[in-house]
Write an enzyme that holds these catalytic residues in place. Sequence first.
Site, short mmCIF file in Angstrom:
data_model
loop_
_atom_site.label_atom_id
_atom_site.label_comp_id
_atom_site.label_asym_id
_atom_site.label_seq_id
_atom_site.Cartn_x
_atom_site.Cartn_y
_atom_site.Cartn_z
N LYS A 186 -36.05 8.70 77.14
CA LYS A 186 -37.40 8.58 76.55
C LYS A 186 -37.91 7.14 76.57
CE LYS A 186 -37.68 13.01 74.48
NZ LYS A 186 -37.48 13.89 73.35
N ARG B 276 -29.32 16.58 73.45
CA ARG B 276 -30.12 17.14 74.56
C ARG B 276 -30.32 16.03 75.58
NH1 ARG B 276 -35.37 17.57 76.31
NH2 ARG B 276 -35.98 19.62 77.09
N1 HH2 Z 1 -37.86 16.68 74.22
C1 HH2 Z 1 -38.58 17.15 75.25
C2 HH2 Z 1 -38.75 18.53 75.44
N2 HH2 Z 1 -38.16 19.42 74.61
N3 HH2 Z 1 -36.80 19.88 72.75
C3 HH2 Z 1 -36.08 19.44 71.71
N4 HH2 Z 1 -35.48 20.31 70.89
N5 HH2 Z 1 -35.90 18.09 71.48
C4 HH2 Z 1 -36.47 17.14 72.26
O1 HH2 Z 1 -36.31 15.92 71.98
C5 HH2 Z 1 -37.26 17.57 73.37
C6 HH2 Z 1 -37.42 18.98 73.58
C7 HH2 Z 1 -39.20 16.19 76.20
O2 HH2 Z 1 -38.28 15.84 77.22
P1 HH2 Z 1 -38.26 16.54 78.65
O3 HH2 Z 1 -37.98 18.01 78.53
O4 HH2 Z 1 -37.33 15.80 79.53
O5 HH2 Z 1 -39.71 16.25 79.22
P2 HH2 Z 1 -41.02 17.12 79.44
O6 HH2 Z 1 -41.46 17.64 78.10
O7 HH2 Z 1 -41.98 16.14 80.04
O8 HH2 Z 1 -40.66 18.25 80.37
#
Ligand code: HH2
Length: 266
Positions: free
Chosen positions: A212, A248
């Site tokens: 992040k 995660r």
């Molecule tokens: N962060 C993201 C998405 N889903 N779910 C939980 N439970 N906790 C988190 O911190 C979280 C999440 C964002 O990260 P990412 O999936 O890599 O990115 P994007 O939303 O751009 O697909």
Amino acid sequence: MLPKLGRCAVLGVLNVTPDSFSDGGVNFRAEDAIATARRMLDDGAAIVDVGGESTRPGSEGVSVEEELRRVVSVLEGLVGLPVSIDTAKAEVARRALELGAELINDVTALRGDPHLAGVVADAGAYLCLMHMRGAPRTMQDDPRYDDVAATVAAFLEERLAFAVEQGIAEERICLDPGIGFGKTVEHNVELVRRLDVLLALGRPVVIGFSRKRSLGRMLGDPEATTGSVFASLGAAVAAFERGATILRVHDVRETVEALTIAEALL
Ligand code: HH2
């Protein structure tokens, strides 16, 4: 819940999207996504979190049809393997559960779709409730809190009670402060440093600090939109030490190795 390492579990992030903030497009083809998921499980992930909608700051969201189109062929290729679905949509969750998903990861904490709680309750699935201030499109517009840890804990306590009221077993629910979802760098730091406030709610805590932007900004780049793998490992080990039991992450092998050593030494 989710055993694999001794005291904590790694949840591997699999974004089947063209636009996720750190890995958008990498696994957009189903064959690539399925191969990545299998590698994550071989590398020690307890479960793979499949997502068909980016929630990065500024994103607009996608339709149910588009989200289903992205994730269903991937889920079909992973039947029999431990899978979680990162969705706020009841219809996507329902289809994922039919295809064997065990955990619903809802970044809206059951506020996005009024039918999602019933779908989770009927299936007896695991559920992750996450804190987010506002919506992805606007959440980073000057977020402010008097006491971020207390505010997030109060929110998650209320959402936990709501989920239980809706018939979801408390033992199946984990909680996540939502690193980067309507929070400044300082808020994200404080949430990990004061993780005890969330642990007091009595449920496993999930931390998703992986890659992040706060990590890049903490290393001195005020315009960073991502953080490095090395920075992510530091965050994962610190969150584990503070009591998080589900991490995660995007970089599964590296995180499993770091946490294996941390578990042995702490
Ligand atoms: N962060 C993201 C998405 N889903 N779910 C939980 N439970 N906790 C988190 O911190 C979280 C999440 C964002 O990260 P990412 O999936 O890599 O990115 P994007 O939303 O751009 O697909």
